[in-house]
Design an enzyme around this catalytic site. Sequence first.
Site, mmCIF file in Angstrom:
data_model
loop_
_atom_site.group_PDB
_atom_site.id
_atom_site.type_symbol
_atom_site.label_atom_id
_atom_site.label_comp_id
_atom_site.label_asym_id
_atom_site.label_seq_id
_atom_site.Cartn_x
_atom_site.Cartn_y
_atom_site.Cartn_z
ATOM 1 N N GLU A 72 0.805 -1.219 0.000
ATOM 2 C CA GLU A 72 0.000 0.000 0.000
ATOM 3 C C GLU A 72 0.837 1.268 0.000
ATOM 4 O O GLU A 72 0.332 2.344 -0.345
ATOM 5 C CB GLU A 72 -0.944 -0.013 1.209
ATOM 6 C CG GLU A 72 -2.013 -1.097 1.123
ATOM 7 C CD GLU A 72 -2.788 -1.287 2.423
ATOM 8 O OE1 GLU A 72 -3.857 -1.899 2.363
ATOM 9 O OE2 GLU A 72 -2.309 -0.827 3.484
ATOM 10 N N ASP B 42 -12.516 -6.270 -2.377
ATOM 11 C CA ASP B 42 -13.379 -7.452 -2.307
ATOM 12 C C ASP B 42 -14.751 -7.041 -1.812
ATOM 13 O O ASP B 42 -14.968 -5.895 -1.430
ATOM 14 C CB ASP B 42 -12.768 -8.529 -1.400
ATOM 15 C CG ASP B 42 -12.636 -8.058 0.039
ATOM 16 O OD1 ASP B 42 -13.641 -8.119 0.758
ATOM 17 O OD2 ASP B 42 -11.541 -7.621 0.428
#
Length: 232
Positions: free
Chosen positions: A11, A195
């Site tokens: 990230e 997701d």
Amino acid sequence: MLGIIGAMTEEVLHLKEAMENVEIRTIATMDFYQGRLKGLDVVVVRSGIGKVNAAICTQILIKVRRIINTGIAGSLRSSIDIGDIVLSRDAMQHDMDATGFGYKVGQIPQMEESVFKGDRNMIYMADMCCRKVIPQVGVHVGRIVSGDQFISDNDTKATLVKDYDGYCAEMEGASIAQTAYLNNIPFLIVRAISDKADDSAEMDYAEFERMAIDNSVKLIMAMAEELVGFDR
């Protein structure tokens, strides 16, 4: 100076690679990369996963002017698709439960606030930057709910929407928000959806994680560029 926190190496890796004039300080086993990103003075750090790591990391960053937490999350709503961006209208902990002592679900005992509001100016700027650099994805402003668990079933997902009005679920944002609030530092939690936080979570996660991270990196880079002028 802007503090940028990501829980995972992936990230923050590209942000670190784009920085100039970097100095690294290691505190509490975390490497704080201080330098310039798109002309803006920043500190970029990987906190590690979970609320405790994130809170410790944020407290170390209290001398920055504002904080952005970037990362990925699971969508809790059908209208929020994989790859979309969620910006924190506010954030709260979904695994805080002191109902046995008469508190409401999610309420932090003996604290005046349990829901921590994102900075309005940063929300506006992030929304503008999203539409500029990643116009193909949806942008949503709503509640980010955090807990020390990976949400992967429909029943829990439904509870987080019903009881907490959650837009997406992850594992760090609310603790960063609480620490920033206690130190009176403006903050924004940025989550790219990787997701659906349901029974398909494991299948989707591996496939879409990279796309979600790419979207969040593009957004943070664009915000850094905008903040250069904002801070003058």
